[in-house]
Design a protein around this motif. Structure first.
Motif, PDB file in Angstrom:
ATOM      1  N   ILE A  79       5.797 -14.159  15.321  1.00 42.25           N
ATOM      2  CA  ILE A  79       6.039 -14.733  13.999  1.00 42.25           C
ATOM      3  C   ILE A  79       5.961 -13.602  12.978  1.00 42.25           C
ATOM      4  CG2 ILE A  79       5.222 -16.412  12.293  1.00 42.25           C
ATOM      5  CD1 ILE A  79       3.815 -17.781  14.793  1.00 42.25           C
ATOM      6  N   GLY A  80       6.883 -13.597  12.037  1.00 40.38           N
ATOM      7  CA  GLY A  80       6.887 -12.563  11.017  1.00 40.38           C
ATOM      8  C   GLY A  80       7.217 -13.118   9.655  1.00 40.38           C
ATOM      9  N   GLU A  81       7.193 -12.248   8.675  1.00 40.48           N
ATOM     10  CA  GLU A  81       7.487 -12.657   7.305  1.00 40.48           C
ATOM     11  C   GLU A  81       8.485 -11.692   6.678  1.00 40.48           C
ATOM     12  OE1 GLU A  81       3.570 -12.478   5.594  1.00 40.48           O
ATOM     13  OE2 GLU A  81       3.832 -10.387   4.963  1.00 40.48           O
ATOM     14  N   VAL A  82       9.260 -12.218   5.746  1.00 38.55           N
ATOM     15  CA  VAL A  82      10.254 -11.405   5.055  1.00 38.55           C
ATOM     16  C   VAL A  82      10.442 -11.952   3.648  1.00 38.55           C
ATOM     17  CG1 VAL A  82      12.213 -12.795   5.909  1.00 38.55           C
ATOM     18  CG2 VAL A  82      12.572 -10.395   5.254  1.00 38.55           C
ATOM     19  N   THR A  83      10.688 -11.068   2.708  1.00 33.93           N
ATOM     20  CA  THR A  83      10.974 -11.486   1.344  1.00 33.93           C
ATOM     21  C   THR A  83      12.238 -12.346   1.348  1.00 33.93           C
ATOM     22  OG1 THR A  83      10.003  -9.447   0.478  1.00 33.93           O
ATOM     23  CG2 THR A  83      11.492 -10.660  -0.990  1.00 33.93           C
ATOM     24  N   PRO A  84      12.234 -13.478   0.640  1.00 32.68           N
ATOM     25  CA  PRO A  84      13.404 -14.363   0.646  1.00 32.68           C
ATOM     26  C   PRO A  84      14.703 -13.613   0.368  1.00 32.68           C
ATOM     27  CG  PRO A  84      11.589 -15.442  -0.469  1.00 32.68           C
ATOM     28  CD  PRO A  84      11.126 -14.051  -0.163  1.00 32.68           C
ATOM     29  N   ASN A 125       8.974  -8.576  21.766  1.00 34.74           N
ATOM     30  CA  ASN A 125       9.100  -9.643  20.766  1.00 34.74           C
ATOM     31  C   ASN A 125       9.029  -9.094  19.350  1.00 34.74           C
ATOM     32  OD1 ASN A 125       8.927 -12.707  21.825  1.00 34.74           O
ATOM     33  ND2 ASN A 125       8.003 -11.312  23.301  1.00 34.74           N
ATOM     34  N   LEU A 126       8.148  -8.141  19.117  1.00 31.81           N
ATOM     35  CA  LEU A 126       8.066  -7.538  17.788  1.00 31.81           C
ATOM     36  C   LEU A 126       9.366  -6.846  17.427  1.00 31.81           C
ATOM     37  CD1 LEU A 126       4.460  -6.014  17.770  1.00 31.81           C
ATOM     38  CD2 LEU A 126       5.208  -8.361  17.324  1.00 31.81           C
ATOM     39  N   SER A 127      10.034  -6.272  18.432  1.00 33.81           N
ATOM     40  CA  SER A 127      11.315  -5.616  18.198  1.00 33.81           C
ATOM     41  C   SER A 127      12.331  -6.591  17.607  1.00 33.81           C
ATOM     42  CB  SER A 127      11.835  -5.029  19.517  1.00 33.81           C
ATOM     43  OG  SER A 127      13.052  -4.346  19.325  1.00 33.81           O
ATOM     44  N   ASP A 128      12.315  -7.838  18.081  1.00 34.84           N
ATOM     45  CA  ASP A 128      13.230  -8.852  17.538  1.00 34.84           C
ATOM     46  C   ASP A 128      12.897  -9.184  16.083  1.00 34.84           C
ATOM     47  OD1 ASP A 128      14.936  -9.261  19.707  1.00 34.84           O
ATOM     48  OD2 ASP A 128      13.535 -10.622  20.672  1.00 34.84           O
ATOM     49  N   ILE A 129      11.619  -9.189  15.747  1.00 34.06           N
ATOM     50  CA  ILE A 129      11.222  -9.442  14.356  1.00 34.06           C
ATOM     51  C   ILE A 129      11.704  -8.308  13.456  1.00 34.06           C
ATOM     52  CG2 ILE A 129       9.291  -9.733  12.768  1.00 34.06           C
ATOM     53  CD1 ILE A 129       9.657 -12.151  14.532  1.00 34.06           C
ATOM     54  N   TYR A 130      11.478  -7.067  13.888  1.00 32.97           N
ATOM     55  CA  TYR A 130      11.952  -5.928  13.095  1.00 32.97           C
ATOM     56  C   TYR A 130      13.466  -5.953  12.960  1.00 32.97           C
ATOM     57  CZ  TYR A 130       7.283  -3.833  13.401  1.00 32.97           C
ATOM     58  OH  TYR A 130       5.937  -3.591  13.294  1.00 32.97           O
ATOM     59  N   ALA A 131      14.166  -6.431  14.003  1.00 31.63           N
ATOM     60  CA  ALA A 131      15.624  -6.485  13.965  1.00 31.63           C
ATOM     61  C   ALA A 131      16.148  -7.468  12.917  1.00 31.63           C
ATOM     62  CB  ALA A 131      16.183  -6.852  15.336  1.00 31.63           C
ATOM     63  N   GLY A 145       4.662 -17.611   0.167  1.00 32.91           N
ATOM     64  CA  GLY A 145       5.947 -17.564  -0.523  1.00 32.91           C
ATOM     65  C   GLY A 145       7.026 -16.774   0.183  1.00 32.91           C
ATOM     66  N   LYS A 146       6.689 -16.089   1.266  1.00 31.80           N
ATOM     67  CA  LYS A 146       7.707 -15.362   2.012  1.00 31.80           C
ATOM     68  C   LYS A 146       8.326 -16.273   3.071  1.00 31.80           C
ATOM     69  CE  LYS A 146       6.072 -10.658   1.300  1.00 31.80           C
ATOM     70  NZ  LYS A 146       5.807  -9.344   1.946  1.00 31.80           N
ATOM     71  N   GLN A 147       9.516 -15.891   3.536  1.00 31.50           N
ATOM     72  CA  GLN A 147      10.167 -16.673   4.575  1.00 31.50           C
ATOM     73  C   GLN A 147       9.617 -16.274   5.946  1.00 31.50           C
ATOM     74  OE1 GLN A 147      14.244 -15.719   3.503  1.00 31.50           O
ATOM     75  NE2 GLN A 147      14.529 -17.753   2.629  1.00 31.50           N
ATOM     76  N   THR A 148       9.579 -17.251   6.862  1.00 34.10           N
ATOM     77  CA  THR A 148       8.998 -17.039   8.185  1.00 34.10           C
ATOM     78  C   THR A 148      10.098 -16.796   9.216  1.00 34.10           C
ATOM     79  OG1 THR A 148       7.121 -18.462   7.633  1.00 34.10           O
ATOM     80  CG2 THR A 148       7.537 -18.048   9.967  1.00 34.10           C
ATOM     81  N   VAL A 149       9.890 -15.786  10.060  1.00 36.62           N
ATOM     82  CA  VAL A 149      10.824 -15.418  11.122  1.00 36.62           C
ATOM     83  C   VAL A 149      10.118 -15.637  12.460  1.00 36.62           C
ATOM     84  CG1 VAL A 149      12.242 -13.569  12.089  1.00 36.62           C
ATOM     85  CG2 VAL A 149      11.862 -13.690   9.620  1.00 36.62           C
ATOM     86  N   ILE A 150      10.774 -16.294  13.406  1.00 33.48           N
ATOM     87  CA  ILE A 150      10.141 -16.650  14.681  1.00 33.48           C
ATOM     88  C   ILE A 150      11.064 -16.268  15.836  1.00 33.48           C
ATOM     89  CG2 ILE A 150       9.155 -18.514  16.075  1.00 33.48           C
ATOM     90  CD1 ILE A 150       8.757 -20.096  13.462  1.00 33.48           C
ATOM     91  N   THR A 151      10.500 -15.701  16.886  1.00 35.37           N
ATOM     92  CA  THR A 151      11.263 -15.375  18.084  1.00 35.37           C
ATOM     93  C   THR A 151      10.401 -15.604  19.320  1.00 35.37           C
ATOM     94  OG1 THR A 151      12.593 -13.683  19.198  1.00 35.37           O
ATOM     95  CG2 THR A 151      10.608 -12.931  18.072  1.00 35.37           C
ATOM     96  N   ASN A 207      14.794  -7.374   9.979  1.00 29.81           N
ATOM     97  CA  ASN A 207      14.309  -6.696   8.774  1.00 29.81           C
ATOM     98  C   ASN A 207      13.033  -7.343   8.248  1.00 29.81           C
ATOM     99  OD1 ASN A 207      14.671  -4.527   6.956  1.00 29.81           O
ATOM    100  ND2 ASN A 207      15.406  -5.925   5.369  1.00 29.81           N
ATOM    101  N   ALA A 208      12.240  -7.876   9.175  1.00 27.27           N
ATOM    102  CA  ALA A 208      11.010  -8.587   8.818  1.00 27.27           C
ATOM    103  C   ALA A 208       9.789  -7.837   9.361  1.00 27.27           C
ATOM    104  CB  ALA A 208      11.049 -10.009   9.376  1.00 27.27           C
TER     105      ALA A 208
END
Length: 356
Positions: free
Chosen positions: A158-163, A92-98, A58-64, A100-101
Motif C-alpha cells: 500500500i502506498g500514497e501519492v499526491t492527488p 511489490n514496492l517496485s510496483d508502488i514506485y512504478a 488527504g493523499k490518494q492510496t495505491v495498492i498492489t 510514482n507513489a
C-alpha cells in the motif's frame, strides 16, 4: 537440501528445528511479528487486530498485490529464505514506485507445508523486516495457512501519492523520450548460473557449486532492489513521467505494454540499452547475446518510463538513468535499431506466468 548464499559461499541451513504445530497459528503469528515497530504516521492500527487502519491524510492510496509460488517463481534449492523474504517485499514496492507513489504499508500471507520449521519461517521474516526497514514501510497484517506441499507467498503493498501525481502505463505521448533506470539482464544470467549449478548438484552431489566471480548477477536475482532513489530524483528535479511501469517480465514485454496501452509505437536503440559489464561477461560464458538478455530476461525491477523531451537536460547527468529511445506513431510499429544499423520489430519474449 537448501543452499544458502553468503559471501559467495553456499552452505546448508542449521539443523535446529521447532515444529510449527508446537506454537499453533496464533502463536506462530505472535512469534513472527513480535518485534514490529510502526514507522509511518499513516499506520494507525497494525498487526494484532481484525484489520489494519490506515490514514493517508488527504493523499490518494495505491495498492498492489503479488503472488509468489514455489516451483514457479522461486526455487528453494538455491534461494535463501532470508533473501526470499526480502525479495517478496521488494517486488511489490517496485510496483508502488512504478505508479510514482511512496510505499507505506505491506501485508504478508503465507501457506506452507510441514517440511517448514519455525526457524525457517523466522529466517524468511528476517528478510521481510530488512526490506521494511530499508524502504520505510510497515508490516500491518497478513495470514498464515497450511499447504499440502510447497511454499506460497502473497504480499500486498500500500502506498500514497499526491492527488493527480500518480503515473499510469497508458499516458505516453508521441515524441516522449523512453528512459530506464539501472541496468538490464543481469537477473536472468544469474538464474542461468544457479540453474546450471543445481543440475550439476543433482547429478553429482559431491561437486561443490562454482559461482566464483558471479556475485553481481546472482545478487540481482536473489536480492533485487526497488528504485526508490529514481523516484526521489524525479521528484527533486520536478520531473513527472508521462508513463511508467517496472520491468519484471523483460524490457521487450514492458515497452510493448506501454505502446499498446498508449496506442503508440516506439524506437529503441541497442547501443543505448544499459548493460552492466558483469552481465556482459557472464552472458558470454553461456554464449548468449547480452542484448537478448537485456530485452527479454525479466526480474530486473528497474523502472521504465517516458518523459517530455524538455526534461532531458534534468536527467543527462544522472548515471543511473538511460535514455534508450522515443515514442512514435502507432503506424511505425515497435522497433529496435541495432548497433549494425539494422531495424527489427520487438516481440514479447520475456516471462509469461502461464507459459508451460
Amino acid at each position: 537440501m537448501l543452499f544458502i548464499l553468503k559471501d559467495n559461499i553456499i552452505s546448508t541451513m542449521s539443523e535446529s528445528r521447532t515444529e510449527i504445530s508446537s506454537l499453533g497459528e496464533f502463536g506462530l503469528i505472535e512469534h513472527l511479528t513480535r518485534n514490529i515497530e510502526l514507522q509511518n504516521a499513516s499506520s494507525i492500527v497494525g498487526v494484532g487486530d481484525d484489520a489494519a487502519v490506515i490514514d493517508h491524510f488527504g493523499k490518494q492510496t495505491v495498492i498492489t498485490t503479488d503472488l509468489l509460488v514455489e516451483g514457479i517463481h522461486f526455487d528453494l534449492m538455491y534461494t535463501p529464505l532470508k533473501h526470499l523474504g526480502y525479495k517478496s517485499v521488494v517486488v511489490n514496492l517496485s510496483d508502488i514506485y512504478a505508479m510514482n507513489a511512496t510505499p507505506t504499508q505491506i501485508t504478508v500471507s503465507i501457506a506452507f507445508s510441514n517440511r517448514f520449521s519455525v526457524e525457517a519461517l523466522s529466517e524468511f521474516y528476517e528478510g521481510i523486516y530488512a526490506a521494511c526497514e530499508k524502504y520505510g514501510v510497515d508490516l500491518v497484517g497478513g495470514d498464515t495457512s497450511s499447504s499440502q506441499k510447497g511454499f506460497v507467498i502473497s504480499v500486498t503493498a500500500i502506498g500514497e501519492v499526491t492527488p493527480g501525481k500518480y503515473v499510469r502505463r497508458d499516458t505516453a505521448q508521441k515524441g516522449d523520450l523512453i528512459c530506464c533506470s539501472g541496468d538490464l539482464g543481469a537477473a536472468y544470467v544469474g538464474l542461468l548460473f544457479l540453474e546450471r549449478e543445481k543440475q550439476i548438484y543433482l547429478e553429482h552431489p559431491q561437486v561443490q557449486p562454482d559461482l566464483e566471480g558471479e556475485s553481481y548477477v546472482i545478487g540481482r536475482l536473489l536480492k533485487p532492489e526497488a528504485r526508490k532513489e529514481t523516484i526521489e530524483f524525479l521528484e527533486t528535479h520536478n520531473i513527472v513521467p508521462t508513463s511508467m511501469m517496472d520491468i519484471s517480465d523483460g524490457l521487450s514485454s514492458e515497452i510493448l505494454h506501454i505502446c499498446e496501452q498508449s496506442q503508440l509505437g516506439c524506437v529503441l536503440y541497442e547501443e543505448k540499452l544499459p548493460i552492466a559489464e558483469e552481465m556482459r561477461k557472464a552472458a558470454f560464458k553461456f554464449e548468449i547475446d547480452p542484448t537478448a538478455c537485456a530485452l527479454s530476461g525479466g526480474e530486473d525491477y528497474e523502472l521504465l518510463f517516458t518523459m517530455k523531451q524538455s526534461d532531458y537536460e534534468k536527467i543527462v547527468l544522472n548515471e543511473q538513468i538511460s535514455v534508450i529511445g522515443y515514442m512514435t506513431d502507432a503506424s511505425e510499429g515497435v522497433k529496435i535499431n541495432t548497433k549494425g544499423g539494422q531495424v527489427h520489430p520487438i516481440t514479447a519474449q520475456g516471462w509469461n506466468a502461464f507459459k508451460k
